[in-house]
Design a protein around this motif. Sequence first.
Motif, mmCIF file in Angstrom:
data_model
loop_
_atom_site.group_PDB
_atom_site.id
_atom_site.type_symbol
_atom_site.label_atom_id
_atom_site.label_comp_id
_atom_site.label_asym_id
_atom_site.label_seq_id
_atom_site.Cartn_x
_atom_site.Cartn_y
_atom_site.Cartn_z
ATOM 1 N N MET A 103 -8.339 12.871 0.048
ATOM 2 C CA MET A 103 -8.079 11.654 0.834
ATOM 3 C C MET A 103 -9.331 10.804 0.971
ATOM 4 S SD MET A 103 -5.519 12.466 3.978
ATOM 5 C CE MET A 103 -5.596 10.920 4.863
ATOM 6 N N PRO A 142 -6.179 0.160 2.940
ATOM 7 C CA PRO A 142 -7.535 0.491 3.415
ATOM 8 C C PRO A 142 -7.968 -0.471 4.524
ATOM 9 C CG PRO A 142 -7.445 0.532 1.009
ATOM 10 C CD PRO A 142 -6.114 0.011 1.470
ATOM 11 N N GLY A 164 0.861 -1.187 0.000
ATOM 12 C CA GLY A 164 0.000 0.000 0.000
ATOM 13 C C GLY A 164 0.891 1.229 0.000
ATOM 14 N N PHE A 186 6.715 8.317 13.669
ATOM 15 C CA PHE A 186 6.916 7.202 12.735
ATOM 16 C C PHE A 186 8.335 6.648 12.855
ATOM 17 C CE2 PHE A 186 3.317 9.412 10.959
ATOM 18 C CZ PHE A 186 2.463 8.367 10.668
#
Length: 340
Positions: free
Chosen positions: A167, A80, A8, A294
Amino acid sequence: MLQIALVGCGVIAPQHIAAFAKQYERATLSVFCDLDMEKADRARAHYEKLLGKSVGSRIVASYEEVLADSTVDAVDLCLPHHLHAEYAIAAARAGKHILCEKPLANTLEDCDRMIAAAREAGVVLFHGENMRLDPVVNRAMELIREGRIGIVTGLQQTYAHWQPEAMNRGWRARPEEAGGGQLMDAAIHHVDILRHVGGEIVQVQAMTTQHRPELGPESEDTGVLNFRFDRGHLGQLFAGHATRNRGGSPLLTVFGTEGSLTLEAFWPRRGLVWFPANNEPQVLIEHHHWQESFDAEIAHFLDVLLEGVPLRATPEEGRRNVEIILAAYTSARTGRLVEV
Ligand SMILES: NC(=O)c1ccc[n+]([C@@H]2O[C@H](COP(=O)([O-])OP(=O)(O)OC[C@H]3O[C@@H](n4cnc5c(N)ncnc54)[C@H](O)[C@@H]3O)[C@@H](O)[C@H]2O)c1
């Protein structure tokens, strides 16, 4: 060196890629997978630009190809929400470790299936909740443990963001795929922080509304959630996707009998402020950036895989966050307070 497949390559991929690029001596992103090969190619180019060289990473459209590749040690699922469970379970069965972006899944049943599959396969299932690993949140936790604000008496959190319309053009606008609207997509981060900092939530009361149908005609974009915690104190979250120019910065105040703390976790200049009972406020962390959460998340994932350190963002925590959000939806629908 570990070989990781990024699966992704959409909106959140650049944050993961930047964090992995800083860990190149320990792990390489050897495969970029996306149904849209152009996105996979762009993601690879971004990685190589950050590394300053090509490292032979492949791009593929097929997840089966990732799973069949015996050189891949782990998958980083940036997909998703409705795909998290099936993709994580397939990875576990193929013997790959898993980093799965939040929310763990859209239902508790799917969370349970993922946890069971990872356990049976003996692989790590890391719930990708970057904010739990954030340095500002860590420092705040230390201060609370040291008793700097006395006994916690309440928490109040604001997340006021303008979600870019682009988005929400696909799966995010469809509750059956996204698992809901803004609460399942964004407020869930803040529920995780509130639980991490404030203790376990035992009751939820919620109201939701919609200002921007373009983000999803059937989805809420704003919610107010009230919580009771197991230690008796109360908490409150305002989470909205209809406020311009406040930034995505979550603003959390932890109130205590001897002072309070304000965390503005992703806002440069005011990361963490301590308001002691009888003294001037002190800025404890000044410079801070969203990317740091992150960086900490990916570094920790590699610590877990390479050094066996205990997981700090467990799938059970991810499941509990989903449970709280589902309880908030039930409360908003019925007008009732929900025990969790
Ligand atoms: N931690 C954070 O702050 C943060 C922020 C944004 C998104 N996220 C999470 O990251 C995940 C992805 O969100 P996003 O905003 O990047 O979504 P996105 O739609 O921008 O990206 C998803 C990507 O997956 C690809 N894809 C879809 N189906 C696929 C399949 N079957 N096989 C391979 N690729 C497929 C799409 O082509 C797309 O490029 C979600 O879980 C989301 O909640 C987290």
